[in-house]
Design an enzyme around this catalytic site. Structure first.
Site, PDB file in Angstrom:
ATOM      1  N   GLU A 334      -0.050  -2.004   1.848  1.00  0.00           N
ATOM      2  CA  GLU A 334      -0.871  -0.808   1.616  1.00  0.00           C
ATOM      3  C   GLU A 334      -2.359  -1.157   1.778  1.00  0.00           C
ATOM      4  O   GLU A 334      -3.159  -0.318   2.173  1.00  0.00           O
ATOM      5  CB  GLU A 334      -0.607  -0.233   0.215  1.00  0.00           C
ATOM      6  CG  GLU A 334      -0.860   1.264   0.128  1.00  0.00           C
ATOM      7  CD  GLU A 334      -0.362   1.899  -1.157  1.00  0.00           C
ATOM      8  OE1 GLU A 334       0.486   2.795  -1.098  1.00  0.00           O
ATOM      9  OE2 GLU A 334      -0.815   1.488  -2.246  1.00  0.00           O
ATOM     10  N   HIS A 363      21.543 -17.952   2.895  1.00  0.00           N
ATOM     11  CA  HIS A 363      22.895 -17.529   3.280  1.00  0.00           C
ATOM     12  C   HIS A 363      22.882 -16.099   3.801  1.00  0.00           C
ATOM     13  O   HIS A 363      23.906 -15.429   3.825  1.00  0.00           O
ATOM     14  CB  HIS A 363      23.839 -17.677   2.079  1.00  0.00           C
ATOM     15  CG  HIS A 363      23.884 -19.094   1.607  1.00  0.00           C
ATOM     16  ND1 HIS A 363      24.765 -20.011   2.106  1.00  0.00           N
ATOM     17  CD2 HIS A 363      23.082 -19.756   0.733  1.00  0.00           C
ATOM     18  CE1 HIS A 363      24.540 -21.190   1.525  1.00  0.00           C
ATOM     19  NE2 HIS A 363      23.521 -21.052   0.702  1.00  0.00           N
ATOM     20  N   LYS A 469       3.377  12.813   2.202  1.00  0.00           N
ATOM     21  CA  LYS A 469       3.434  13.687   1.014  1.00  0.00           C
ATOM     22  C   LYS A 469       3.242  15.135   1.440  1.00  0.00           C
ATOM     23  O   LYS A 469       3.927  16.035   0.946  1.00  0.00           O
ATOM     24  CB  LYS A 469       2.316  13.309   0.030  1.00  0.00           C
ATOM     25  CG  LYS A 469       2.531  11.984  -0.659  1.00  0.00           C
ATOM     26  CD  LYS A 469       1.443  11.771  -1.694  1.00  0.00           C
ATOM     27  CE  LYS A 469       1.383  10.338  -2.148  1.00  0.00           C
ATOM     28  NZ  LYS A 469       0.204  10.004  -2.921  1.00  0.00           N
TER      29      LYS A 469
HETATM   30  O1  LIG Z   1      -0.238   6.117  -9.852  1.00  0.00           O
HETATM   31  P1  LIG Z   1      -0.010   7.260  -8.948  1.00  0.00           P
HETATM   32  O2  LIG Z   1      -1.240   8.089  -8.772  1.00  0.00           O
HETATM   33  O3  LIG Z   1       1.146   8.094  -9.423  1.00  0.00           O
HETATM   34  O4  LIG Z   1       0.330   6.726  -7.531  1.00  0.00           O
HETATM   35  C1  LIG Z   1       1.449   5.920  -7.291  1.00  0.00           C
HETATM   36  C2  LIG Z   1       1.341   5.228  -5.962  1.00  0.00           C
HETATM   37  O5  LIG Z   1       1.208   6.200  -4.940  1.00  0.00           O
HETATM   38  C3  LIG Z   1       0.285   5.737  -3.959  1.00  0.00           C
HETATM   39  O6  LIG Z   1      -0.864   6.486  -4.086  1.00  0.00           O
HETATM   40  C4  LIG Z   1       0.849   5.887  -2.590  1.00  0.00           C
HETATM   41  O7  LIG Z   1       1.354   7.166  -2.399  1.00  0.00           O
HETATM   42  C5  LIG Z   1       0.033   4.294  -4.322  1.00  0.00           C
HETATM   43  O8  LIG Z   1      -1.155   3.838  -3.826  1.00  0.00           O
HETATM   44  C6  LIG Z   1       0.137   4.341  -5.800  1.00  0.00           C
HETATM   45  O9  LIG Z   1       0.306   3.081  -6.361  1.00  0.00           O
END
Ligand SMILES: O=P(O)(O)OC[C@H]1O[C@](O)(CO)[C@@H](O)[C@@H]1O
Length: 545
Positions: A334, A363, A469
């Site tokens: 990331e 393995h 998303k």
């Molecule tokens: O803590 P949050 O805001 O729920 O985000 C969870 C995860 O989602 C992300 O934003 C990626 O979608 C990560 O960077 C982060 O760790």
């Protein structure tokens, strides 16, 4: 050979490396119990000299970041995870106070839970912790729990780290009758992550089935004023702990995100913080041979050509470190997986990370590492202490223990890979304890930051994850229209094309996926009728009567 020409200071790939090369490059810091061997990366004799100005620039950028500069310009944010274990370095007194106060509150809250001063609604005490979070809000606590947890911990820990209903059910089944004695720790920096929100709502329903309220069993770790923060206030959560905007999700293990679950388990968060703090001190060194984070970043640069040409395969020879590769997958990928560099030029950077543990993986896929595609470098992790001394010594062969076998397999694989020209790094630690876990986290956080500077990218944003998303939300919006279209058909079964048309959707494939999923779950009330001998595309759909 092409790669060797393009990467500064690449060296040949000898099958047998002279001992001198190992001795000359071996890093050892007794105070940390840390050894780092980069000698089996194929840098040539001039590599470190050639890279010296660039690594010094990276170290200077890191110093500015630690000093409070805006190191994440795209989001206009400072990057302060190093202050979490050295609050005195925070650029403002208010930040320092906030960190110190939060750490103290975590310890006292955990003590109150352990002493049953903070109690569940009906049960006598909280005996389990259920973390609800995803990504950086789950991976750190999962890694730490798996590295340090024991059956004797003050509280056993569980996770909802997905919006998979079956996964949620499985975890609830594992908790069983103890749900009423389970403290939920809901973690989301943004407070709006759907997977986490869904897990929390599922949990709320599970408590409700027992006549209990979520609020009386839950704490939140989130940004002030976030959706989760407001929910927690409204539902009377037992406590709220802050997640600051200057801590990124993937570097949040040593904030309340990781410290609260660990403290509740009864693990030493003081030692975890201490291990990270001491590692930070060592990895601030401008003397590259004395700085293991700089050595790691440079080794990655040499192996990958600075363009991610090789994958990072993590092979910890210790079951307790099995989840380290999953934790690093987010930290590295990331942070480094970026389309644009800091100048806005398209670069498609990144280093792919995978691995589980040795010798188990020998393995499984090590065959390919030895003989197949040469598109990786291995990081072996060796733990010198085999097991707790109190467990005694068992010889499985004359003079040989299971631990000797484990070490033999590590050395054997390292040697075999070198013989076939495959590169490796070896990290050796004394033992897996809270301090070492803090050390590993801090070491890799800084190595990733330095590498990002070397290749000129912003390690602290994640623009790419938003696209998925947004697209998911579009699917769910379309699903509502699909259901409305079926509802409006007065019981007449509709073809795929008719549903798509009635839902106003050009994207027929997405409608197909939605219908197939709904029809596979009869309780959702969508019936799929496929004519005898017809293809899936001839199916008709209606709502169940
Ligand atoms: O803590 P949050 O805001 O729920 O985000 C969870 C995860 O989602 C992300 O934003 C990626 O979608 C990560 O960077 C982060 O760790």
């Amino acid at each position: 050979m092409d790669q060797d020409r393009r990467t500064p200071g690449r060296g040949p790939a000898p099958a047998v490396l002279p001992f001198d090369r190992f001795r000359d490059h071996l890093f050892h810091e007794p105070s940390l119990g840390l050894w780092l061997d980069v000698s089996r990366i194929r840098f040539g004799s001039d590599f470190f000299t050639t890279m010296e100005p660039r690594i010094q620039a990276a170290l200077a950028e890191m110093a500015a970041l630690e000093g409070g500069s805006i190191a994440n310009p795209d989001e206009g944010r400072r990057v302060g995870h190093y202050w979490l274990r050295a609050p005195e370095l925070a650029p403002e007194a208010a930040l320092r106070a906030a960190i110190e106060e939060t750490n103290a509150r975590i310890l006292s809250f955990a003590a109150d839970v352990h002493a049953a001063r903070v109690r569940p609604e009906r049960a006598a005490r909280f005996s389990r912790v259920l973390v609800v979070g995803i990504g950086g809000s789950a991976l750190g606590p999962q890694f730490v729990a798996s590295a340090l947890g024991t059956p004797a911990d003050r509280m056993q820990i569980h996770f909802f780290d997905n919006t998979d209903p079956d996964g949620i059910d499985r975890t609830l089944d594992a908790i069983g009758d103890d749900l009423g004695a389970t403290l939920a720790v809901i973690i989301s920096k943004s407070g709006g992550t759907k997977e986490t929100r869904n897990g929390m709502l599922e949990l709320e329903a599970a408590y409700r089935r027992l006549g209990l309220s979520l609020g009386a069993h839950a704490v939140a770790v989130t940004g002030e004023g976030s959706e989760l923060d407001r929910f927690a206030t409204k539902h009377g959560f037992l406590a709220r702990f802050p997640m600051w905007d200057w801590v990124g999700g993937r570097t949040s293990e040593l904030s309340a995100v990781g410290l609260l679950p660990a403290a509740l388990q009864g693990l030493s968060i003081v030692e975890m913080l201490q291990g990270a703090r001491e590692t930070d001190e060592v990895t601030r060194s401008k003397e590259v041979p004395r700085n293991p984070a700089a050595l790691l970043a440079l080794a990655w640069y040499s192996a990958t050509g600075g363009v991610g040409r090789k994958d990072m395969v993590l092979l910890p020879y210790k079951d307790r470190l099995e989840l380290f590769s999953r934790y690093l997958q987010q930290l590295v990928m990331e942070s480094l997986g970026k389309r644009l560099d800091r100048q806005g030029k398209e670069v498609f950077q990144g280093i792919a990370v995978y691995g589980n543990k040795g010798s188990t993986d020998q393995h499984a896929y090590v065959q390919q590492l030895r003989d197949g595609l040469d598109n990786f470098f291995v990081t072996f992790i060796e733990v010198l202490r085999d097991r707790a001394p109190s467990r005694g010594v068992l010889e499985v062969d004359p003079g040989v223990t299971t631990g000797d076998y484990l070490d033999g397999f590590l050395q054997g694989t390292r040697k075999a890979l070198t013989e076939s020209g495959r590169e490796s790094i070896t990290l050796t630690i004394d033992t897996v304890d809270a301090r070492a876990v803090g050390m590993l986290i801090a070491l890799y956080e800084r190595a990733v930051g330095l590498y990002a500077s070397l290749v000129g990218i912003n390690a602290y944003h994640q623009p790419g994850v938003e696209a998925g998303k947004k697209a998911a939300q579009e699917v769910l919006d379309l699903q509502a229209k699909v259901l409305a279209a079926l509802g409006a058909s007065a019981g007449r079964a509709l073809s795929l094309a008719e549903v798509a048309k009635a839902a106003g959707a050009d994207d027929v494939e997405t409608v197909f996926w939605i219908l197939r999923h709904l029809a596979a779950n009869p309780e959702r009330g969508v019936v799929r009728e496929v004519p005898q001998g017809g293809s899936p595309f001839d199916a008709k759909y209606r709502l169940a009567r």
